[in-house]
Design an enzyme around this catalytic site. Structure first.
Site, short mmCIF file in Angstrom:
data_model
loop_
_atom_site.label_atom_id
_atom_site.label_comp_id
_atom_site.label_asym_id
_atom_site.label_seq_id
_atom_site.Cartn_x
_atom_site.Cartn_y
_atom_site.Cartn_z
CG ASP A 264 -0.81 -0.39 2.37
OD1 ASP A 264 0.99 -0.42 2.80
OD2 ASP A 264 -1.40 -0.20 3.64
CD GLU B 217 -8.48 1.32 7.87
OE1 GLU B 217 -8.72 -0.11 8.23
OE2 GLU B 217 -8.11 2.63 7.91
CG ASN C 279 -9.20 -1.47 12.83
OD1 ASN C 279 -8.11 -2.10 12.00
ND2 ASN C 279 -9.79 -0.25 11.49
CG HIS D 281 -6.10 -2.35 9.01
ND1 HIS D 281 -6.39 -1.01 9.93
CD2 HIS D 281 -4.72 -2.00 8.48
CE1 HIS D 281 -4.63 0.02 10.20
NE2 HIS D 281 -4.20 -1.10 9.25
C1 GLP Z 1 -0.49 0.39 8.25
C2 GLP Z 1 -0.11 -0.48 7.75
C3 GLP Z 1 -1.33 -1.72 7.61
C4 GLP Z 1 0.00 -2.37 9.01
C5 GLP Z 1 -0.83 -1.68 9.88
C6 GLP Z 1 -0.18 -1.87 11.27
O1 GLP Z 1 -2.16 1.18 8.24
N1 GLP Z 1 -0.80 -0.50 5.70
O2 GLP Z 1 0.25 -2.31 6.81
O3 GLP Z 1 -0.24 -3.40 8.95
O4 GLP Z 1 -0.63 -0.19 9.40
O5 GLP Z 1 1.39 -1.08 11.68
P1 GLP Z 1 2.14 -1.06 12.96
O6 GLP Z 1 2.86 -2.55 12.41
O7 GLP Z 1 2.87 0.21 13.05
O8 GLP Z 1 1.27 -2.10 14.15
#
Ligand code: GLP
Length: 245
Positions: free
Chosen positions: A67, A143, A136, A138
């Site tokens: 992404d 989402e 959440n 995702h």
């Molecule tokens: C973002 C990214 C996800 C990631 C998520 C969790 O929203 N788009 O790919 O898994 O955050 O992030 P973190 O690893 O900092 O908890």
């Protein structure tokens, strides 16, 4: 699903890097699906060390990222392209032209998303997809919603996700409102999936992913339908799973 519980973030990162390294050794021209966020940073550090030691070689590897924020270019220090360069690509012997992150500068969402899907298709498909998970549930920027989006698409980020990611920006107002993300179908078409989770903030999402109903309200729950998923999680993230086993 194979679930490995480890004690610490460091242990999670080492194990994850070993799995990715094994994939690279077994198939030197692997297509790796990569993720951003704080979760995979330690994994990338271990991969950098292994590359420096000469244990793994990136010269034939292709990477495709999940992404990117819409509107941020690769020089913006919060863009996912910048993150990948900074945390991995600049430190290993990968050919930059074989690293793909959705292009946040393409304003036409349809064009940007089609281009990314085309890259996945022409690469021959993702061999191993690395995933983090949002609080959440995702994955990538898929989402919670009322359906599982199939392909790369544009999303409106939830306030929860913008809030969570605002820690990296000067203020929440600077967090983009939209992003381009691979769809659930694009992720599910990877041959293997490696999901990492650490910290108590991920415990509920991880429990719902593994034991909850398969629902787009918890996007990661769809992974129950994938034939080859490995989860590595630390004690804090595993707390609810352990309690309810
Ligand atoms: C973002 C990214 C996800 C990631 C998520 C969790 O929203 N788009 O790919 O898994 O955050 O992030 P973190 O690893 O900092 O908890």
């Amino acid at each position: 699903m194979k679930i490995y519980e480890v004690k610490t973030y460091d242990e999670m990162s080492r194990k994850a890097a070993n799995i990715i390294a094994a994939q690279m050794v077994l198939k030197p021209n692997s297509v790796l699906g990569l993720a951003t966020g704080s979760t995979p940073v330690g994994t990338y550090q271990n991969l950098i060390e292994a590359n420096k030691k000469g244990d793994i070689d990136f010269s034939e590897i292709t990477t495709i990222n999940l992404d990117e924020y819409q509107g941020l270019d690769g020089d913006h220090d919060q863009s996912y392209r910048y993150f990948m360069n900074d945390n991995l690509f600049n430190h290993v012997n990968i050919r930059k032209e074989c690293t793909y992150v959705p292009d946040g500068t393409i304003g036409d969402a349809d064009e940007a998303c089609k281009a990314h899907e085309e890259i996945i298709r022409t690469s021959g498909g993702i061999d191993l997809q690395l995933l983090g998970i949002g609080g959440n549930g995702h994955i990538a920027f898929n989402e919670p919603c009322d359906h599982f989006p199939a392909k790369t698409h544009v999303v409106t980020l939830t306030e929860e996700t913008r809030e969570a990611n605002s820690r990296f920006f000067a203020s929440i107002d600077d967090v983009p409102t939209h992003a381009y993300t691979m769809g659930i179908g694009s992720i599910m078409s990877a041959k293997k999936i490696l999901l990492l989770a650490n910290g108590a903030a991920k415990a509920q999402a991880l429990y719902d992913t593994v034991y909850g109903p398969i629902t787009p309200q918890v996007p990661a729950s769809v992974l129950q339908l994938h034939p080859d998923v490995t989860i590595i999680a630390d004690e804090a993230a595993m707390a609810l799973i352990r309690k309810n086993r």
